[in-house]
Write a protein that holds these residues in place. Sequence first.
Motif, short mmCIF file in Angstrom:
data_model
loop_
_atom_site.label_atom_id
_atom_site.label_comp_id
_atom_site.label_asym_id
_atom_site.label_seq_id
_atom_site.Cartn_x
_atom_site.Cartn_y
_atom_site.Cartn_z
N VAL A 104 -18.59 -57.65 -16.80
CA VAL A 104 -20.01 -57.58 -16.45
C VAL A 104 -20.39 -56.24 -15.83
CG1 VAL A 104 -19.71 -58.69 -14.19
CG2 VAL A 104 -21.91 -58.83 -15.37
N SER A 105 -19.56 -55.68 -14.96
CA SER A 105 -19.98 -54.48 -14.23
C SER A 105 -20.06 -53.25 -15.12
CB SER A 105 -19.04 -54.21 -13.05
OG SER A 105 -17.77 -53.77 -13.49
N SER A 106 -19.42 -53.29 -16.29
CA SER A 106 -19.42 -52.11 -17.16
C SER A 106 -20.38 -52.26 -18.34
CB SER A 106 -18.00 -51.86 -17.70
OG SER A 106 -17.57 -52.92 -18.55
N LEU A 107 -21.27 -53.23 -18.30
CA LEU A 107 -22.26 -53.35 -19.37
C LEU A 107 -23.12 -52.09 -19.38
CD1 LEU A 107 -23.21 -57.08 -18.89
CD2 LEU A 107 -22.18 -56.09 -20.95
N PRO A 108 -23.20 -51.40 -20.52
CA PRO A 108 -23.87 -50.08 -20.55
C PRO A 108 -25.35 -50.14 -20.22
CG PRO A 108 -22.48 -50.42 -22.48
CD PRO A 108 -22.59 -51.74 -21.80
N PHE A 109 -25.77 -49.27 -19.32
CA PHE A 109 -27.17 -49.02 -18.98
C PHE A 109 -27.89 -50.23 -18.39
CE2 PHE A 109 -25.92 -46.57 -22.78
CZ PHE A 109 -25.78 -45.35 -22.16
N LEU A 110 -27.11 -51.20 -17.89
CA LEU A 110 -27.71 -52.36 -17.23
C LEU A 110 -28.09 -52.00 -15.80
CD1 LEU A 110 -28.50 -55.33 -17.47
CD2 LEU A 110 -26.18 -55.93 -16.73
N THR A 111 -27.28 -51.17 -15.16
CA THR A 111 -27.59 -50.68 -13.82
C THR A 111 -27.80 -49.18 -13.88
OG1 THR A 111 -25.25 -50.36 -13.28
CG2 THR A 111 -26.21 -52.49 -12.75
N THR A 112 -28.74 -48.69 -13.09
CA THR A 112 -29.03 -47.26 -13.10
C THR A 112 -28.85 -46.62 -11.72
OG1 THR A 112 -31.39 -47.68 -12.71
CG2 THR A 112 -30.66 -47.50 -15.01
N THR A 113 -28.61 -47.44 -10.70
CA THR A 113 -28.40 -46.92 -9.35
C THR A 113 -27.26 -47.69 -8.70
OG1 THR A 113 -29.89 -48.49 -8.25
CG2 THR A 113 -30.88 -46.46 -9.14
N LEU A 114 -26.75 -47.14 -7.61
CA LEU A 114 -25.69 -47.81 -6.86
C LEU A 114 -26.19 -49.13 -6.28
CD1 LEU A 114 -22.72 -47.26 -6.07
CD2 LEU A 114 -23.58 -46.32 -3.92
N ASP A 115 -27.45 -49.16 -5.83
CA ASP A 115 -28.02 -50.40 -5.30
C ASP A 115 -28.05 -51.48 -6.38
OD1 ASP A 115 -28.36 -49.33 -2.80
OD2 ASP A 115 -30.48 -48.82 -3.09
N GLU A 116 -28.44 -51.10 -7.59
CA GLU A 116 -28.47 -52.08 -8.68
C GLU A 116 -27.07 -52.56 -9.03
OE1 GLU A 116 -32.53 -50.49 -10.94
OE2 GLU A 116 -30.59 -50.36 -11.95
N ALA A 117 -26.10 -51.65 -8.99
CA ALA A 117 -24.71 -52.05 -9.27
C ALA A 117 -24.23 -53.06 -8.24
CB ALA A 117 -23.81 -50.82 -9.27
N GLU A 118 -24.64 -52.88 -6.99
CA GLU A 118 -24.24 -53.82 -5.94
C GLU A 118 -24.91 -55.18 -6.14
OE1 GLU A 118 -23.14 -53.60 -1.21
OE2 GLU A 118 -24.52 -52.11 -2.05
N LEU A 119 -26.15 -55.16 -6.60
CA LEU A 119 -26.84 -56.42 -6.90
C LEU A 119 -26.15 -57.15 -8.05
CD1 LEU A 119 -30.62 -55.39 -6.66
CD2 LEU A 119 -29.35 -56.86 -5.08
N LEU A 120 -25.75 -56.41 -9.07
CA LEU A 120 -25.07 -57.03 -10.21
C LEU A 120 -23.74 -57.62 -9.77
CD1 LEU A 120 -24.91 -57.65 -13.23
CD2 LEU A 120 -23.92 -55.37 -13.57
N TYR A 121 -23.02 -56.89 -8.93
CA TYR A 121 -21.75 -57.44 -8.45
C TYR A 121 -22.00 -58.70 -7.62
CZ TYR A 121 -17.57 -58.48 -5.97
OH TYR A 121 -16.51 -59.18 -5.47
N GLY A 122 -23.01 -58.67 -6.78
CA GLY A 122 -23.31 -59.85 -5.97
C GLY A 122 -23.62 -61.07 -6.83
N ALA A 123 -24.31 -60.85 -7.94
CA ALA A 123 -24.64 -61.96 -8.84
C ALA A 123 -23.39 -62.52 -9.53
CB ALA A 123 -25.66 -61.50 -9.88
N SER A 124 -22.41 -61.66 -9.76
CA SER A 124 -21.22 -62.08 -10.50
C SER A 124 -20.05 -62.49 -9.60
CB SER A 124 -20.75 -60.94 -11.42
OG SER A 124 -20.38 -59.79 -10.67
N GLU A 125 -20.12 -62.17 -8.32
CA GLU A 125 -18.98 -62.41 -7.42
C GLU A 125 -18.52 -63.87 -7.39
OE1 GLU A 125 -17.73 -60.71 -3.12
OE2 GLU A 125 -19.48 -62.04 -3.10
#
Length: 332
Positions: A104-125
């Motif tokens: 999930v964390s390496s899905l291309p162009f799904l996150t564009t900032t570090l804050d968005e990456a942290e949100l994506l990780y939080g959703a998947s944790e």
Amino acid sequence: MYKTILTGVVAAAMSSFALTAHAADVTLNLSNEYSANSVHGQGDQYFADLVAEKTDGSVEIVVHYGGALGYKSADHFDAVGVGALEIADTYGGALGGIDPIFLVSSLPFLTTTLDEAELLYGASEPALKEVFEENGQILLYASPWPPSGLWGKAPLNTVEALSGVKIRTYDKNGTTAFNSLGAAAVRLSWADVVPSISTGAIDAVLTSAELGAATSFWDYFDHYSEIYQYSIPVNLVHMSKTVFDGLTEEQQAAILEAAAETRDRNWAAIPQMVEQTYADLDEHGVTIVQPSGPEFQAQLQDAGKLALDEWLESAGETGQAIIDDYMSKVSQ
């Protein structure tokens, strides 16, 4: 879900550890495929030092860098599951064959900032923790890589420039996306990257500017092409639950506290690390190439959508729930 099966011999060995781990001094091995000076290598040593401090030296974590124990990231899940390793620092996407959630964390162009990456990780944790728990492991923490780009011998900032280029990608998502753009993408573990460059098996490498700098990529490439924050993937630090349960309550608490502090430190360190890396690239004559414009961005996003659709098909309802949760938080 994937389920690790313990052999009788390994199970007995782990039971023995559980009986003896209450001794004053315990040594735990942590395997990392990457170098000591990489962002995750530095993070592992920080974690090990914190654990030693918080346990007054009763727990020693010995970090083995560069795959020194013979394990690549793809091997870590089984190695920790059967007790061959106590702890591992693993690139999540390398475990995509075990469960698509790891991609999930390496899905291309799904996150564009570090804050968005942290949100994506939080959703998947929660889903990631569940997979580890079902396989006798504890997810201690996750840490990000800096944004990925392309190291090469020429600018790689148009679809035409990518055509036919043999690009190393780090998981299925990247292979799907770059092959759809006309490249000849191949997934390689990090341990295989430099040998493949040296033999001409690959022409370019998808990775962060930071990891390329930590590996002195300027000895092979003189261009680093940014590609609109391709992704900000994470590494996962996971531990054998049998080993964890064999520690004293005080030692367990210290490890969890150290893990939380290391997580916060690693996420916060990325912006300054990117700034320092770019200075290092400039010092070594590496040209930082900007994306070519809106047309290229749209083509990249189409490639990312293709990878996302494939991932959702394999990840099912769990994957869709993660994306829905993430998108709702991003839009707030």
